[in-house]
Motif scaffolding. Structure first.
Motif, PDB file in Angstrom:
ATOM      1  N   LEU A  25       4.753  -5.667  -8.335  1.00 30.70           N
ATOM      2  CA  LEU A  25       5.884  -5.546  -7.418  1.00 30.70           C
ATOM      3  C   LEU A  25       6.976  -6.528  -7.837  1.00 30.70           C
ATOM      4  N   PRO A  26       8.196  -6.326  -7.319  1.00 33.11           N
ATOM      5  CA  PRO A  26       9.268  -7.273  -7.661  1.00 33.11           C
ATOM      6  C   PRO A  26       8.861  -8.698  -7.301  1.00 33.11           C
ATOM      7  N   LEU A  27       9.323  -9.640  -8.113  1.00 28.09           N
ATOM      8  CA  LEU A  27       8.965 -11.043  -7.864  1.00 28.09           C
ATOM      9  C   LEU A  27       9.441 -11.515  -6.499  1.00 28.09           C
ATOM     10  N   LEU A  31      11.014   3.320  -9.144  1.00 32.86           N
ATOM     11  CA  LEU A  31      11.894   3.666  -8.033  1.00 32.86           C
ATOM     12  C   LEU A  31      11.026   4.144  -6.880  1.00 32.86           C
ATOM     13  N   VAL A  32      11.338   3.712  -5.672  1.00 34.61           N
ATOM     14  CA  VAL A  32      10.676   4.221  -4.481  1.00 34.61           C
ATOM     15  C   VAL A  32      11.787   4.566  -3.498  1.00 34.61           C
ATOM     16  N   LEU A  33      11.842   5.833  -3.107  1.00 36.43           N
ATOM     17  CA  LEU A  33      12.909   6.296  -2.234  1.00 36.43           C
ATOM     18  C   LEU A  33      12.338   7.076  -1.074  1.00 36.43           C
ATOM     19  N   PRO A  34      13.087   7.112   0.031  1.00 34.68           N
ATOM     20  CA  PRO A  34      12.609   7.925   1.157  1.00 34.68           C
ATOM     21  C   PRO A  34      12.716   9.404   0.800  1.00 34.68           C
ATOM     22  N   PHE A  59      17.089   2.544  -1.470  1.00 32.41           N
ATOM     23  CA  PHE A  59      15.859   2.792  -2.218  1.00 32.41           C
ATOM     24  C   PHE A  59      15.465   1.476  -2.862  1.00 32.41           C
ATOM     25  N   LEU A  60      14.217   1.390  -3.265  1.00 27.58           N
ATOM     26  CA  LEU A  60      13.711   0.194  -3.935  1.00 27.58           C
ATOM     27  C   LEU A  60      13.587   0.508  -5.415  1.00 27.58           C
ATOM     28  N   GLY A  61      14.201  -0.296  -6.248  1.00 33.80           N
ATOM     29  CA  GLY A  61      14.111  -0.119  -7.691  1.00 33.80           C
ATOM     30  C   GLY A  61      13.923  -1.456  -8.364  1.00 33.80           C
ATOM     31  N   TRP A  62      13.030  -1.508  -9.376  1.00 34.46           N
ATOM     32  CA  TRP A  62      12.806  -2.765 -10.078  1.00 34.46           C
ATOM     33  C   TRP A  62      12.191  -2.508 -11.444  1.00 34.46           C
ATOM     34  N   VAL A  63      12.412  -3.465 -12.341  1.00 32.82           N
ATOM     35  CA  VAL A  63      11.739  -3.493 -13.633  1.00 32.82           C
ATOM     36  C   VAL A  63      10.455  -4.277 -13.423  1.00 32.82           C
ATOM     37  N   ASP A  64       9.340  -3.726 -13.881  1.00 33.23           N
ATOM     38  CA  ASP A  64       8.035  -4.334 -13.671  1.00 33.23           C
ATOM     39  C   ASP A  64       7.984  -5.702 -14.362  1.00 33.23           C
ATOM     40  N   PRO A  65       7.781  -6.793 -13.608  1.00 32.95           N
ATOM     41  CA  PRO A  65       7.763  -8.122 -14.232  1.00 32.95           C
ATOM     42  C   PRO A  65       6.591  -8.323 -15.199  1.00 32.95           C
ATOM     43  N   GLY A  66       5.543  -7.537 -15.068  1.00 27.32           N
ATOM     44  CA  GLY A  66       4.404  -7.657 -15.971  1.00 27.32           C
ATOM     45  C   GLY A  66       4.473  -6.713 -17.160  1.00 27.32           C
ATOM     46  N   LYS A 126       0.832  -1.213   0.000  1.00 26.06           N
ATOM     47  CA  LYS A 126       0.000   0.000   0.000  1.00 26.06           C
ATOM     48  C   LYS A 126       0.866   1.262   0.000  1.00 26.06           C
ATOM     49  N   GLN A 127       1.931   1.287   0.825  1.00 23.71           N
ATOM     50  CA  GLN A 127       2.831   2.449   0.856  1.00 23.71           C
ATOM     51  C   GLN A 127       3.476   2.669  -0.509  1.00 23.71           C
ATOM     52  N   ILE A 128       3.883   1.583  -1.143  1.00 17.66           N
ATOM     53  CA  ILE A 128       4.530   1.694  -2.448  1.00 17.66           C
ATOM     54  C   ILE A 128       3.551   2.245  -3.474  1.00 17.66           C
ATOM     55  N   ARG A 129       2.377   1.666  -3.569  1.00 18.55           N
ATOM     56  CA  ARG A 129       1.411   2.076  -4.592  1.00 18.55           C
ATOM     57  C   ARG A 129       0.949   3.524  -4.409  1.00 18.55           C
TER      58      ARG A 129
END
Length: 172
Positions: free
Chosen positions: A28-30, A56-59, A42-49, A9-12
């Motif tokens: 979200l990441p697999l 990117l999600v950073l503070p 920070f959280l970074g990922w390529v969308d698996p879908g 929820k925080q990410i979205r």
């Protein structure tokens, strides 16, 4: 400084440059449940879908919850075994296919008009792991030596990422 573990929820709800519907549809990441939060600044990922989307999600510097940025991945990546490239966030050198130009729509009305900013970044968005030596780049010459301490390299990475986020959110 490692980011606090985040909930789905925080990410979205953190995204500033996409619609709520796009944020609801992103995957979200697999390995989301097994993420090494203690090693992530920070959280970074390529969308698996949707492999042409990254996130990117950073503070936030003001401590006002996380800041999410949606990015576009180029359809065709560069590849060369001879050339190397440097990530503009963590300054890790990679074989040219290890760094890619990611474009972020600007937040607000300017982004809805199609305006973007871009940066060259590690293609797997694992900058914190490269800085900490938990993941090694694929370079023929090996990793570049630096005289900065780990804390100084982490601070530089954070400053570079915050500067990019400021460009995305400017005048939103």
């Amino acid at each position: 400084m490692p980011v606090e573990p985040l909930t789905e929820k925080q990410i979205r709800s953190s995204f500033v440059n996409c619609t709520k519907g796009e944020a609801a549809r992103l995957r979200l990441p697999l390995d989301f449940l097994e993420l090494p939060w203690n090693d992530l600044d920070f959280l970074g990922w390529v969308d698996p879908g949707a492999p042409l989307r990254a996130h990117l999600v950073l503070p936030r510097e003001d401590g006002d919850g996380p800041l999410g940025i949606s990015l576009r991945v180029p359809a065709v990546g560069r590849t060369s075994v001879v050339k190397s490239s440097l990530c503009q966030i963590c300054l890790t050198g990679h074989a040219s296919s290890g760094v890619t130009l990611l474009a972020a729509p600007l937040a607000g009305a300017r982004g809805r008009e199609g305006n973007t900013v871009g940066t060259y970044i590690c293609a797997d968005l694992a900058c914190p792991l490269y800085v900490r030596g938990k993941r090694l780049p694929k370079l023929r010459a090996g990793r570049y030596e630096e005289s900065l301490t780990l804390d100084e390299r982490l601070a530089r990475m954070s400053d570079n990422l915050n500067a990019f986020a400021a460009r995305v959110t400017a005048a939103a």
